[in-house]
Design a protein around this motif. Structure first.
Motif, short mmCIF file in Angstrom:
data_model
loop_
_atom_site.label_atom_id
_atom_site.label_comp_id
_atom_site.label_asym_id
_atom_site.label_seq_id
_atom_site.Cartn_x
_atom_site.Cartn_y
_atom_site.Cartn_z
N ARG A 22 0.84 -1.22 0.00
CA ARG A 22 0.00 0.00 0.00
C ARG A 22 0.87 1.26 0.00
N SER A 23 2.01 1.20 0.65
CA SER A 23 2.88 2.39 0.66
C SER A 23 3.41 2.69 -0.74
N GLU A 24 3.53 1.65 -1.57
CA GLU A 24 3.96 1.86 -2.96
C GLU A 24 2.83 2.44 -3.80
N GLU A 25 1.59 2.09 -3.46
CA GLU A 25 0.44 2.49 -4.27
C GLU A 25 -0.15 3.85 -3.87
N LEU A 26 0.04 4.23 -2.61
CA LEU A 26 -0.48 5.52 -2.13
C LEU A 26 0.50 6.64 -2.45
N MET A 27 -0.05 7.81 -2.75
CA MET A 27 0.83 8.97 -2.94
C MET A 27 1.24 9.52 -1.58
N LYS A 28 2.25 10.37 -1.57
CA LYS A 28 2.73 10.97 -0.32
C LYS A 28 1.59 11.69 0.38
N GLY A 29 1.42 11.44 1.67
CA GLY A 29 0.33 12.06 2.41
C GLY A 29 -0.98 11.30 2.30
N GLY A 30 -0.98 10.21 1.50
CA GLY A 30 -2.18 9.38 1.37
C GLY A 30 -2.52 8.71 2.69
N LYS A 31 -3.76 8.34 2.84
CA LYS A 31 -4.21 7.81 4.14
C LYS A 31 -4.92 6.46 3.99
N MET A 32 -4.93 5.73 5.10
CA MET A 32 -5.67 4.47 5.19
C MET A 32 -6.44 4.43 6.50
N VAL A 33 -7.65 3.89 6.44
CA VAL A 33 -8.39 3.55 7.66
C VAL A 33 -8.75 2.07 7.56
N LEU A 34 -8.24 1.29 8.49
CA LEU A 34 -8.41 -0.17 8.47
C LEU A 34 -9.11 -0.61 9.75
N THR A 35 -10.17 -1.41 9.60
CA THR A 35 -10.86 -1.98 10.75
C THR A 35 -10.90 -3.49 10.60
N PHE A 36 -10.58 -4.20 11.65
CA PHE A 36 -10.61 -5.67 11.57
C PHE A 36 -10.99 -6.24 12.92
N LEU A 37 -11.45 -7.47 12.88
CA LEU A 37 -11.68 -8.18 14.13
C LEU A 37 -10.36 -8.31 14.86
#
Length: 357
Positions: free
Chosen positions: A201-216
């Motif tokens: 994901r760090s390769e696919e996101l641009m600088k400053g890009g964000k992720m929100v991940l929710t999991f059990l």
């Protein structure tokens, strides 16, 4: 069992489909909405992009897929109106494993987009949608092409069943009776998979890009604790009953393990910091009752249907389709008995991340 080939939620719109049995997942998306809204708002206000590319990983199918999209769009539209800017072009990329029912998503797109325009106004920019089949433990998108990544109730699934050096006898997941080597193998597989996920994901996101991940996940530091393993323990009880009745071979059950790991916030933090591509903005745990509906009389039935929508394809790959009705009838009784005595809850872990470089 090749997880990529057999792991998918039950498709279609039938009685045991994921689309009709994913209320827990819907409520969790709404519970974590403040974190998602904060992240997309910060992203939009810092970049003010003319095109906004958003990926939903492990999107599955049904109303929940569109719930995420509509909530993100509403936040962006609110912010861009404040800045008196033109609405951006939205590009949504729906990802799941190849067995996912993408058809249900695409058949609903026209109606969904019209509803979205009715809610946000005709000034809404063009919306583009695409399906991206494949494992999110591999590269999925071009370099620096994404602004925002969302994933809910997907990342606890592993890329494969861990390599076990000892049999996990009588169990289908980690439990208090699992050998220590089984627990160790599960954690090792999780560490490898989550590290790869962050790297790609760090390769696919641009600088400053964000992720929100929710999991059990779990709050307890013991990976085999009841708060994360109980739901599978009860399913293994149903399967063991079928072994006693001679309907399932014991060897087949002992060879079957669920490819899932439910991490604690501390484990998530450790791996994110070790991989070092992202900054953690927020890391929180929440709880939700197994039976998310207001129908408490049929609690066991609701929970067993929810679990069937999720686990049936995995079970069919090992035990065949004929016994599934019987498995989940037994499971429903066991779950109902357990819920009459206690109030079991799922633990959700949500992490909000920003790409560093």
């Amino acid at each position: 069992m090749k997880v990529v080939e057999v792991l998918h939620m039950n498709g279609g719109n039938g009685d045991v489909s994921y689309a009709n049995n994913s209320l827990v997942q819907r409520k969790v998306i709404l519970m974590t909405k403040p974190i998602t809204e904060e992240a997309i708002s910060d992203l939009y206000c810092s970049l003010l992009p003319e095109t906004l590319c958003i990926a939903d990983l492990g999107c599955s199918s049904g109303a929940n897929t569109f719930l995420v999209v509509s909530e993100l769009v509403k936040v962006v539209e609110k912010e861009r109106k404040k800045h008196k800017l033109q609405s951006p072009e939205f590009y949504f990329r729906f990802n799941d494993l190849p067995g996912n029912d993408f058809n249900v998503i695409f058949q609903s797109l026209g109606e969904f987009e019209q509803d979205l325009r009715n809610q946000t106004g005709e000034e809404l920019g063009p919306c583009f949608f695409s399906g991206v089949p494949g494992s999110f433990y591999t590269r999925l998108f071009p370099s620096k092409s994404l602004h925002f990544v969302h994933s809910s109730y997907s990342l606890m699934w592993l890329s494969q069943v861990p390599n076990l050096i000892e049999k996990n006898k009588g169990n289908i997941y980690m439990s208090s009776t699992s050998p220590p080597s089984v627990i160790k193998a599960y954690y090792k597989q999780y560490g490898k998979d989550f590290t790869n996920f962050l790297k790609y994901r760090s390769e696919e996101l641009m600088k400053g890009g964000k992720m929100v991940l929710t999991f059990l996940g779990r709050e307890n530091e013991d990976p085999s604790s009841k708060e994360c393993c109980y739901i599978w323990e009860l399913l293994s009880m149903a399967l063991n009953e079928l072994v006693v009745e001679g309907l399932i071979e014991e060897e087949k059950l002992d060879a079957f393990n669920i490819p899932q790991y439910t991490p604690s916030p501390a484990e998530v933090k450790y791996i994110v910091e070790k991989e070092n591509s992202f900054t953690i903005n927020r890391l929180e745990a929440t709880r939700i009752h197994w039976n998310a509906s207001n129908d408490h009389i049929n609690g066991g039935y609701n929970v067993s249907r929810c679990m069937r929508a999720v686990a049936e394809p995995l079970l069919v790959s090992q035990f065949g389709p004929k016994l599934m009705d019987l498995v989940f009838q037994k499971y429903e009784k066991i779950v109902s008995y357990c819920m009459a005595k206690e109030k079991p809850e799922f633990i959700n872990v949500t992490v909000s991340l920003t790409k560093k470089k």
